[in-house]
Design an enzyme around this catalytic site. Structure first.
Site, PDB file in Angstrom:
ATOM      1  N   GLY A  29      13.459 -44.287  26.223  1.00 17.89           N
ATOM      2  CA  GLY A  29      12.352 -44.234  25.267  1.00 17.89           C
ATOM      3  C   GLY A  29      11.153 -43.510  25.852  1.00 17.89           C
ATOM      4  O   GLY A  29      10.491 -42.707  25.178  1.00 17.89           O
ATOM      5  N   GLU A 189      15.640 -54.704  20.506  1.00 14.61           N
ATOM      6  CA  GLU A 189      14.986 -53.445  20.894  1.00 14.61           C
ATOM      7  C   GLU A 189      14.572 -52.755  19.606  1.00 14.61           C
ATOM      8  O   GLU A 189      14.434 -53.437  18.584  1.00 14.61           O
ATOM      9  CB  GLU A 189      15.908 -52.605  21.785  1.00 14.61           C
ATOM     10  CG  GLU A 189      17.322 -52.393  21.271  1.00 14.61           C
ATOM     11  CD  GLU A 189      17.478 -51.191  20.394  1.00 14.61           C
ATOM     12  OE1 GLU A 189      17.549 -51.377  19.168  1.00 14.61           O
ATOM     13  OE2 GLU A 189      17.587 -50.059  20.907  1.00 14.61           O
ATOM     14  N   SER A 213      13.983 -56.918  29.771  1.00 11.35           N
ATOM     15  CA  SER A 213      12.653 -56.946  30.396  1.00 11.35           C
ATOM     16  C   SER A 213      11.929 -58.264  30.158  1.00 11.35           C
ATOM     17  O   SER A 213      10.994 -58.606  30.886  1.00 11.35           O
ATOM     18  CB  SER A 213      11.799 -55.792  29.863  1.00 11.35           C
ATOM     19  OG  SER A 213      11.704 -55.878  28.455  1.00 11.35           O
ATOM     20  N   ASP A 214      12.346 -58.993  29.124  1.00 11.21           N
ATOM     21  CA  ASP A 214      11.682 -60.255  28.805  1.00 11.21           C
ATOM     22  C   ASP A 214      12.637 -61.117  27.978  1.00 11.21           C
ATOM     23  O   ASP A 214      13.623 -60.617  27.453  1.00 11.21           O
ATOM     24  CB  ASP A 214      10.374 -60.007  28.040  1.00 11.21           C
ATOM     25  CG  ASP A 214      10.595 -59.155  26.799  1.00 11.21           C
ATOM     26  OD1 ASP A 214      10.742 -57.925  26.946  1.00 11.21           O
ATOM     27  OD2 ASP A 214      10.668 -59.715  25.697  1.00 11.21           O
TER      28      ASP A 214
HETATM   29  N1  HPA Z   1      11.066 -56.562  21.103  1.00 17.32           N
HETATM   30  C1  HPA Z   1      11.366 -55.295  20.813  1.00 17.32           C
HETATM   31  N2  HPA Z   1      11.622 -54.386  21.719  1.00 17.32           N
HETATM   32  C2  HPA Z   1      11.591 -54.742  23.009  1.00 17.32           C
HETATM   33  C3  HPA Z   1      11.282 -56.065  23.382  1.00 17.32           C
HETATM   34  C4  HPA Z   1      11.020 -57.010  22.377  1.00 17.32           C
HETATM   35  O1  HPA Z   1      10.752 -58.180  22.649  1.00 17.32           O
HETATM   36  N3  HPA Z   1      11.304 -56.107  24.744  1.00 17.32           N
HETATM   37  C5  HPA Z   1      11.625 -54.873  25.169  1.00 17.32           C
HETATM   38  N4  HPA Z   1      11.790 -54.043  24.125  1.00 17.32           N
END
Ligand code: HPA
Length: 245
Positions: A29, A189, A213-214
């Site tokens: 991205g 995503e 990432s989270d």
């Molecule tokens: N939502 C959407 N896209 C993302 C997220 C999320 O929590 N984390 C990383 N990309």
């Protein structure tokens, strides 16, 4: 099906001339990740785009000509770039490498997720006006090669459905009806529904791989350093796949 007419290049969004983009392209991205990949992994990288700072490069990796370009965020942006790459520049293998939020407890930060299918809150696929719901899926050969590469590198990975959401700051994950995690969707995503739609329409092959990432389940997040490490592991998996195509 109507014959696809040959489209003129350069386009309003991509400055490359004909032949400057390889058939296999990695799609982070973030355009600075594209620059990092080109500078870190490619021998003899040549930049083919800087329009809107959406950097794109073509180089060689293990003897194979490969391109890399940023897509920006969201289905609208991914929709434009992937459409032009497939239909204007003849790209055949498109591998998205991105980040995602975990939606189920068994997916943890830093894990790798392969998007076997993409659900979506985006309207992108509906705009093709098909007479029913289209199943947005990854190309099986790319998926199989991705899984093999992840196993070889001893990475923790999951394969399944992902959600391409149009909303990052969602104030209210659906409180009515059934939620996507209840249907086994692994991670959220924002781009794959557009990529998989355009690949299907243009007869190209696509795969999304994501590093977590989270977590929307635990609230856990990765540090900047952890994010970079897991992203670099994923780049290597994507390059393993790309070099065999
Ligand atoms: N939502 C959407 N896209 C993302 C997220 C999320 O929590 N984390 C990383 N990309």
């Amino acid at each position: 099906m109507a014959e696809m007419e040959k489209k003129p290049v350069p386009t309003p969004h991509i400055a490359a001339r004909e032949g400057e983009i390889a058939e296999t392209i990695l799609l982070p991205g973030d355009p600075l990740r594209a620059k990092f990949i080109a500078e870190t992994f490619f021998s003899d990288p040549k930049q083919f785009n800087s329009t809107r700072n959406m950097f794109g490069y073509t180089g060689t990796y293990q003897g194979k000509r490969i391109s890399v370009m940023g897509t920006g965020m969201g289905c609208a942006s991914m929709g434009i770039y992937s459409y032009e790459l497939i239909n204007f520049y003849g790209c055949k293998n498109l591998i998205r490498i991105g980040t995602a939020g975990a939606m189920v407890p068994e997916v943890h930060v830093r894990d790798l997720v392969f998007g076997m299918g993409a659900c979506s809150t985006s309207n992108y696929a509906r705009l093709f006006n098909l007479p029913g719901d289209y199943s947005l899926i990854a190309n099986f050969d790319l998926l199989r090669k991705g899984v093999e590469a992840a196993e070889k590198r001893n990475l923790t990975y999951h394969v399944g459905n992902i959600l391409s959401s149009d909303m990052f700051y969602n104030p209210d994950m659906p409180k009515t009806g059934v939620s996507f995690d209840r249907m086994g969707v692994l991670a959220v995503e924002m781009e794959s529904a557009a990529l998989y739609s355009n690949a299907a329409y243009g007869g190209a092959r696509a795969l999304t791989m994501l590093t977590i990432s989270d977590s929307l389940v635990t609230g856990e997040a990765t540090s900047a350093e952890e994010r970079q490490t897991s992203f670099t592991d994923m780049m290597e998996v994507a390059l393993d796949v790309a070099s065999t195509l």
